[in-house]
Design a protein around this motif. Structure first.
Motif, PDB file in Angstrom:
ATOM      1  N   UNK A 115      11.980 -11.303  -4.152  1.00  5.15           N
ATOM      2  CA  UNK A 115      12.760 -11.130  -2.932  1.00  5.15           C
ATOM      3  C   UNK A 115      14.257 -11.261  -3.112  1.00  5.15           C
ATOM      4  N   UNK A 116      14.700 -11.583  -4.309  1.00  7.93           N
ATOM      5  CA  UNK A 116      16.140 -11.682  -4.539  1.00  7.93           C
ATOM      6  C   UNK A 116      16.729 -10.285  -4.573  1.00  7.93           C
ATOM      7  N   UNK A 117      17.782 -10.094  -3.809  1.00  4.87           N
ATOM      8  CA  UNK A 117      18.418  -8.785  -3.670  1.00  4.87           C
ATOM      9  C   UNK A 117      19.623  -8.703  -4.605  1.00  4.87           C
ATOM     10  N   UNK A 118      19.606  -7.796  -5.565  1.00  5.47           N
ATOM     11  CA  UNK A 118      20.786  -7.598  -6.403  1.00  5.47           C
ATOM     12  C   UNK A 118      21.969  -7.164  -5.532  1.00  5.47           C
ATOM     13  N   UNK A 119      23.170  -7.551  -5.901  1.00  5.55           N
ATOM     14  CA  UNK A 119      24.342  -7.209  -5.081  1.00  5.55           C
ATOM     15  C   UNK A 119      24.463  -5.721  -4.756  1.00  5.55           C
ATOM     16  N   UNK A 120      24.096  -4.859  -5.689  1.00 11.43           N
ATOM     17  CA  UNK A 120      24.223  -3.423  -5.441  1.00 11.43           C
ATOM     18  C   UNK A 120      23.162  -2.881  -4.484  1.00 11.43           C
ATOM     19  N   UNK A 121      22.188  -3.714  -4.075  1.00 13.78           N
ATOM     20  CA  UNK A 121      21.155  -3.287  -3.134  1.00 13.78           C
ATOM     21  C   UNK A 121      21.247  -4.023  -1.792  1.00 13.78           C
ATOM     22  N   UNK A 122      22.300  -4.806  -1.610  1.00 16.13           N
ATOM     23  CA  UNK A 122      22.463  -5.572  -0.366  1.00 16.13           C
ATOM     24  C   UNK A 122      22.559  -4.659   0.853  1.00 16.13           C
ATOM     25  N   UNK A 123      23.244  -3.550   0.729  1.00 14.30           N
ATOM     26  CA  UNK A 123      23.363  -2.621   1.857  1.00 14.30           C
ATOM     27  C   UNK A 123      21.990  -2.040   2.222  1.00 14.30           C
ATOM     28  N   UNK A 124      21.168  -1.736   1.227  1.00  9.02           N
ATOM     29  CA  UNK A 124      19.821  -1.232   1.494  1.00  9.02           C
ATOM     30  C   UNK A 124      18.982  -2.286   2.218  1.00  9.02           C
ATOM     31  N   UNK A 125      19.106  -3.544   1.809  1.00 12.97           N
ATOM     32  CA  UNK A 125      18.360  -4.626   2.457  1.00 12.97           C
ATOM     33  C   UNK A 125      18.786  -4.762   3.916  1.00 12.97           C
ATOM     34  N   UNK A 126      20.086  -4.714   4.168  1.00  9.98           N
ATOM     35  CA  UNK A 126      20.580  -4.805   5.549  1.00  9.98           C
ATOM     36  C   UNK A 126      20.114  -3.618   6.392  1.00  9.98           C
ATOM     37  N   UNK A 127      20.115  -2.442   5.807  1.00  7.85           N
ATOM     38  CA  UNK A 127      19.667  -1.243   6.514  1.00  7.85           C
ATOM     39  C   UNK A 127      18.181  -1.344   6.866  1.00  7.85           C
ATOM     40  N   UNK A 128      17.370  -1.812   5.922  1.00 11.20           N
ATOM     41  CA  UNK A 128      15.938  -1.971   6.176  1.00 11.20           C
ATOM     42  C   UNK A 128      15.701  -2.990   7.287  1.00 11.20           C
ATOM     43  N   UNK A 129      16.408  -4.110   7.246  1.00 13.95           N
ATOM     44  CA  UNK A 129      16.249  -5.140   8.279  1.00 13.95           C
ATOM     45  C   UNK A 129      16.672  -4.621   9.644  1.00 13.95           C
ATOM     46  N   UNK A 130      17.763  -3.890   9.690  1.00 15.48           N
ATOM     47  CA  UNK A 130      18.271  -3.372  10.966  1.00 15.48           C
ATOM     48  C   UNK A 130      17.357  -2.306  11.561  1.00 15.48           C
ATOM     49  N   UNK A 131      16.596  -1.620  10.727  1.00 19.49           N
ATOM     50  CA  UNK A 131      15.736  -0.536  11.196  1.00 19.49           C
ATOM     51  C   UNK A 131      14.284  -0.916  11.386  1.00 19.49           C
ATOM     52  N   UNK A 132      13.949  -2.170  11.181  1.00 15.97           N
ATOM     53  CA  UNK A 132      12.568  -2.619  11.388  1.00 15.97           C
ATOM     54  C   UNK A 132      12.328  -2.802  12.889  1.00 15.97           C
ATOM     55  N   UNK A 133      11.420  -2.015  13.485  1.00 15.73           N
ATOM     56  CA  UNK A 133      11.192  -2.105  14.933  1.00 15.73           C
ATOM     57  C   UNK A 133      10.705  -3.476  15.398  1.00 15.73           C
ATOM     58  N   UNK A 134      10.003  -4.198  14.535  1.00 12.05           N
ATOM     59  CA  UNK A 134       9.461  -5.504  14.913  1.00 12.05           C
ATOM     60  C   UNK A 134      10.354  -6.663  14.493  1.00 12.05           C
ATOM     61  N   UNK A 135      11.473  -6.350  13.835  1.00  9.63           N
ATOM     62  CA  UNK A 135      12.381  -7.397  13.317  1.00  9.63           C
ATOM     63  C   UNK A 135      11.608  -8.364  12.409  1.00  9.63           C
ATOM     64  N   UNK A 136      10.773  -7.789  11.557  1.00 10.15           N
ATOM     65  CA  UNK A 136       9.936  -8.579  10.657  1.00 10.15           C
ATOM     66  C   UNK A 136      10.637  -8.963   9.364  1.00 10.15           C
ATOM     67  N   UNK A 137      11.844  -8.455   9.141  1.00  5.81           N
ATOM     68  CA  UNK A 137      12.571  -8.729   7.901  1.00  5.81           C
ATOM     69  C   UNK A 137      13.699  -9.704   8.182  1.00  5.81           C
TER      70      UNK A 137
END
Length: 66
Positions: A38-60
């Protein structure tokens, strides 16, 4: 940053693994899972934020620090 996915809230829409395939995968039933530790490399932080923001259930949840 670390990602956490609450399996009790996930409904299997697949947005997480579509938007951040290096961080999320799917189980046999199509529900999202966190890949690795689950550790997010710095170059993938934007992808992690995008996935969290787009989860309809706010499960992330994103947690700062490792």
């Amino acid at each position: 940053m670390r990602v956490h996915l609450d399996p009790g809230r996930c409904q299997g829409h697949g947005r997480c693994y579509d938007l951040a395939p290096d961080l999320f995968g799917e189980d046999d039933e199509g529900f999202g899972t966190v890949l690795g530790d689950g550790i997010v490399p710095p170059d993938q932080a934007q992808d992690a934020r995008r996935a969290a923001a787009n989860c309809p259930e706010h499960a992330i949840d994103l947690r700062e620090g490792a």
